[in-house]
Design a protein around this motif. Structure first.
Motif, PDB file in Angstrom:
ATOM      1  N   THR A  77      41.014  40.051  42.687  1.00 22.23           N
ATOM      2  CA  THR A  77      39.627  39.663  42.416  1.00 22.23           C
ATOM      3  C   THR A  77      39.515  39.165  40.982  1.00 22.23           C
ATOM      4  OG1 THR A  77      39.107  41.939  41.794  1.00 22.23           O
ATOM      5  CG2 THR A  77      38.642  41.280  44.077  1.00 22.23           C
ATOM      6  N   GLY A  78      38.698  38.133  40.790  1.00 19.14           N
ATOM      7  CA  GLY A  78      38.541  37.546  39.470  1.00 19.14           C
ATOM      8  C   GLY A  78      37.094  37.535  39.024  1.00 19.14           C
ATOM      9  N   GLY A  79      36.760  36.528  38.222  1.00 17.33           N
ATOM     10  CA  GLY A  79      35.403  36.425  37.713  1.00 17.33           C
ATOM     11  C   GLY A  79      35.138  37.431  36.606  1.00 17.33           C
ATOM     12  N   PRO A  80      33.891  37.560  36.175  1.00 12.67           N
ATOM     13  CA  PRO A  80      33.535  38.495  35.094  1.00 12.67           C
ATOM     14  C   PRO A  80      33.894  39.943  35.433  1.00 12.67           C
ATOM     15  CG  PRO A  80      31.755  36.945  35.495  1.00 12.67           C
ATOM     16  CD  PRO A  80      32.739  36.743  36.604  1.00 12.67           C
ATOM     17  N   VAL A  81      33.667  40.340  36.699  1.00 10.68           N
ATOM     18  CA  VAL A  81      33.994  41.716  37.086  1.00 10.68           C
ATOM     19  C   VAL A  81      35.505  41.918  37.089  1.00 10.68           C
ATOM     20  CG1 VAL A  81      33.805  43.446  38.907  1.00 10.68           C
ATOM     21  CG2 VAL A  81      31.880  41.916  38.430  1.00 10.68           C
ATOM     22  N   GLY A  82      36.232  40.909  37.515  1.00 16.94           N
ATOM     23  CA  GLY A  82      37.686  41.007  37.579  1.00 16.94           C
ATOM     24  C   GLY A  82      38.323  41.163  36.216  1.00 16.94           C
ATOM     25  N   LEU A 116      45.820  30.716  50.345  1.00 14.09           N
ATOM     26  CA  LEU A 116      44.458  30.154  50.358  1.00 14.09           C
ATOM     27  C   LEU A 116      43.487  31.071  51.088  1.00 14.09           C
ATOM     28  CD1 LEU A 116      45.315  26.397  51.061  1.00 14.09           C
ATOM     29  CD2 LEU A 116      44.667  27.443  48.871  1.00 14.09           C
ATOM     30  N   ALA A 117      43.935  31.663  52.190  1.00 15.25           N
ATOM     31  CA  ALA A 117      43.059  32.568  52.943  1.00 15.25           C
ATOM     32  C   ALA A 117      42.694  33.782  52.106  1.00 15.25           C
ATOM     33  CB  ALA A 117      43.746  33.004  54.236  1.00 15.25           C
ATOM     34  N   ALA A 118      43.646  34.319  51.349  1.00 12.60           N
ATOM     35  CA  ALA A 118      43.359  35.469  50.497  1.00 12.60           C
ATOM     36  C   ALA A 118      42.392  35.096  49.387  1.00 12.60           C
ATOM     37  CB  ALA A 118      44.660  36.021  49.912  1.00 12.60           C
ATOM     38  N   MET A 119      42.536  33.914  48.821  1.00  7.59           N
ATOM     39  CA  MET A 119      41.650  33.488  47.741  1.00  7.59           C
ATOM     40  C   MET A 119      40.230  33.246  48.247  1.00  7.59           C
ATOM     41  SD  MET A 119      44.152  30.932  45.595  1.00  7.59           S
ATOM     42  CE  MET A 119      42.873  30.608  44.368  1.00  7.59           C
ATOM     43  N   HIS A 120      40.095  32.756  49.477  1.00  6.93           N
ATOM     44  CA  HIS A 120      38.771  32.457  50.018  1.00  6.93           C
ATOM     45  C   HIS A 120      38.099  33.683  50.616  1.00  6.93           C
ATOM     46  CE1 HIS A 120      40.242  28.033  50.517  1.00  6.93           C
ATOM     47  NE2 HIS A 120      39.777  28.284  49.289  1.00  6.93           N
ATOM     48  N   SER A 121      38.793  34.814  50.622  1.00  6.29           N
ATOM     49  CA  SER A 121      38.207  36.018  51.213  1.00  6.29           C
ATOM     50  C   SER A 121      37.228  36.721  50.279  1.00  6.29           C
ATOM     51  CB  SER A 121      39.323  36.996  51.603  1.00  6.29           C
ATOM     52  OG  SER A 121      40.022  37.447  50.444  1.00  6.29           O
ATOM     53  N   VAL A 122      37.208  36.330  49.023  1.00  5.86           N
ATOM     54  CA  VAL A 122      36.264  36.903  48.051  1.00  5.86           C
ATOM     55  C   VAL A 122      35.600  35.763  47.286  1.00  5.86           C
ATOM     56  CG1 VAL A 122      37.510  39.083  47.776  1.00  5.86           C
ATOM     57  CG2 VAL A 122      38.111  37.128  46.328  1.00  5.86           C
ATOM     58  N   LYS A 123      34.500  36.104  46.595  1.00  5.00           N
ATOM     59  CA  LYS A 123      33.763  35.061  45.871  1.00  5.00           C
ATOM     60  C   LYS A 123      34.542  34.570  44.667  1.00  5.00           C
ATOM     61  CE  LYS A 123      29.222  34.098  43.864  1.00  5.00           C
ATOM     62  NZ  LYS A 123      27.862  34.639  43.575  1.00  5.00           N
ATOM     63  N   PHE A 124      35.134  35.509  43.949  1.00  4.52           N
ATOM     64  CA  PHE A 124      35.940  35.133  42.780  1.00  4.52           C
ATOM     65  C   PHE A 124      37.356  35.690  42.982  1.00  4.52           C
ATOM     66  CE2 PHE A 124      31.588  35.469  41.135  1.00  4.52           C
ATOM     67  CZ  PHE A 124      31.433  34.188  40.632  1.00  4.52           C
ATOM     68  N   ALA A 125      38.342  34.843  42.820  1.00  6.96           N
ATOM     69  CA  ALA A 125      39.739  35.266  43.000  1.00  6.96           C
ATOM     70  C   ALA A 125      40.598  34.661  41.902  1.00  6.96           C
ATOM     71  CB  ALA A 125      40.256  34.852  44.372  1.00  6.96           C
ATOM     72  N   LYS A 126      41.663  35.336  41.623  1.00  5.99           N
ATOM     73  CA  LYS A 126      42.639  34.799  40.676  1.00  5.99           C
ATOM     74  C   LYS A 126      44.047  35.063  41.199  1.00  5.99           C
ATOM     75  CE  LYS A 126      42.852  38.934  37.736  1.00  5.99           C
ATOM     76  NZ  LYS A 126      42.684  39.443  36.344  1.00  5.99           N
TER      77      LYS A 126
END
Length: 302
Positions: free
Chosen positions: A180-185, A247-257
């Protein structure tokens, strides 16, 4: 010494019979030697460090020499060949005559010899260790490869052998974790999909879905390790990150890294491949270099 011949038997025939006796004695003596080779090798190793074992080994060798000499003397004195061999066998192997009875009337019709000498006890761990040190000082030893290689071959699947050859011939392989990425990640990142690779396709495996299990087994055997460091060539990762499972793992959450890692052969694993999986004339060839596990690096599966 006068020559003993059966009535009506010519001198050449007696010489031929004596030759047969000698040949038979040599055959049985050789057979006894082959049967006791493995046991004798351990005893010789122990005799090098144990005075009592050395004395027992010398005593047994003397018995063997005496038995062969007794067989030759008995044959030259006209003792029937079968009886002479039984007597010699009793001297060598602790054989005891055992009657054979007729199943119908119960009469003794023949006799046979059976071994009653107990097997020597298995060496202790300390004795095995001393034997190992003796072998380590043997400059004429022809041992090739680590003794664990034979056991490892029994515990490696055919697909896993293909993975090892891929790593040996083409070097370390890229691996990515999706988190998971983004600010929370940035504060608390959760693992979504670990250890995604293209090893199954690149190695031509039969069971591609078993790659995680294969890699875990190879790690358990000490043949591969998993580094937190990425490979130098970023193009290696662009191909992996374009795969459907990534790609499927990255699209499973809103923010991914994507976290880039790599998979390497251990020095032990490279030695195993050179010794067991490549042709002998190619074992000394130059293969791609693998990193060695260092302090602070992940050396196990993600």
């Amino acid at each position: 010494m006068s020559e003993i011949r059966k009535p009506g038997e010519s001198l050449p025939e007696s010489a031929s019979a004596l030759a047969r006796v000698a040949a038979t004695a040599a055959w049985h003596t050789a057979g006894w030697g082959v049967r006791t080779t493995a046991r004798g090798a351990r005893r010789v190793g122990r005799a090098a460090t144990d005075r009592d074992e050395a004395a027992a080994l010398a005593h047994d060798a003397g018995e063997a020499i005496a038995a062969v000499g007794e067989l030759a003397r008995a044959a030259s004195q006209g003792t029937p060949l079968g009886k002479a061999l039984v007597n010699a066998g009793a001297t060598l192997g602790g054989l005891v005559p055992e009657p054979v009875t007729d199943a119908v009337n119960g009469h003794v019709v023949a006799s046979r010899t059976v071994t009653h000498r107990p097997e020597p006890p298995e060496p202790t761990l300390r004795e095995r260790g001393q034997e190992l040190l003796v072998r380590s000082r043997d400059v004429w030893s022809t041992d090739q490869g680590h003794p664990a290689f034979g056991r490892i071959l029994d515990e490696v699947a055919p697909d896993e052998a293909r993975i090892l050859m891929l790593l040996l011939n083409h070097g370390p392989q890229p691996s990515v974790d999706v988190r998971t990425g983004g600010p929370v990640g940035m504060v608390s990142s959760q693992l979504i999909a670990p250890g995604l690779t293209m090893i199954g396709a690149r190695a031509g495996l039969r069971y591609v879905d078993q790659v995680p299990s294969y890699l875990n087994n190879l790690f358990r055997l000490g043949l591969v390790w998993f580094s937190r460091e990425s490979l130098r060539d970023p193009l290696e990762y662009q191909v992996v990150e374009a795969q459907p499972d990534v790609l499927a793992a990255m699209h499973s959450v809103k923010f991914a890294k994507v976290v880039r890692r790599s998979i390497h052969l251990t020095p032990f694993g490279e030695d195993f491949c050179r010794t067991c999986l490549v042709e002998e004339d190619a074992a000394a060839a130059d293969f791609p270099e693998h990193a060695t596990p260092g302090d602070g690096e992940a050396v196990g599966p993600a």
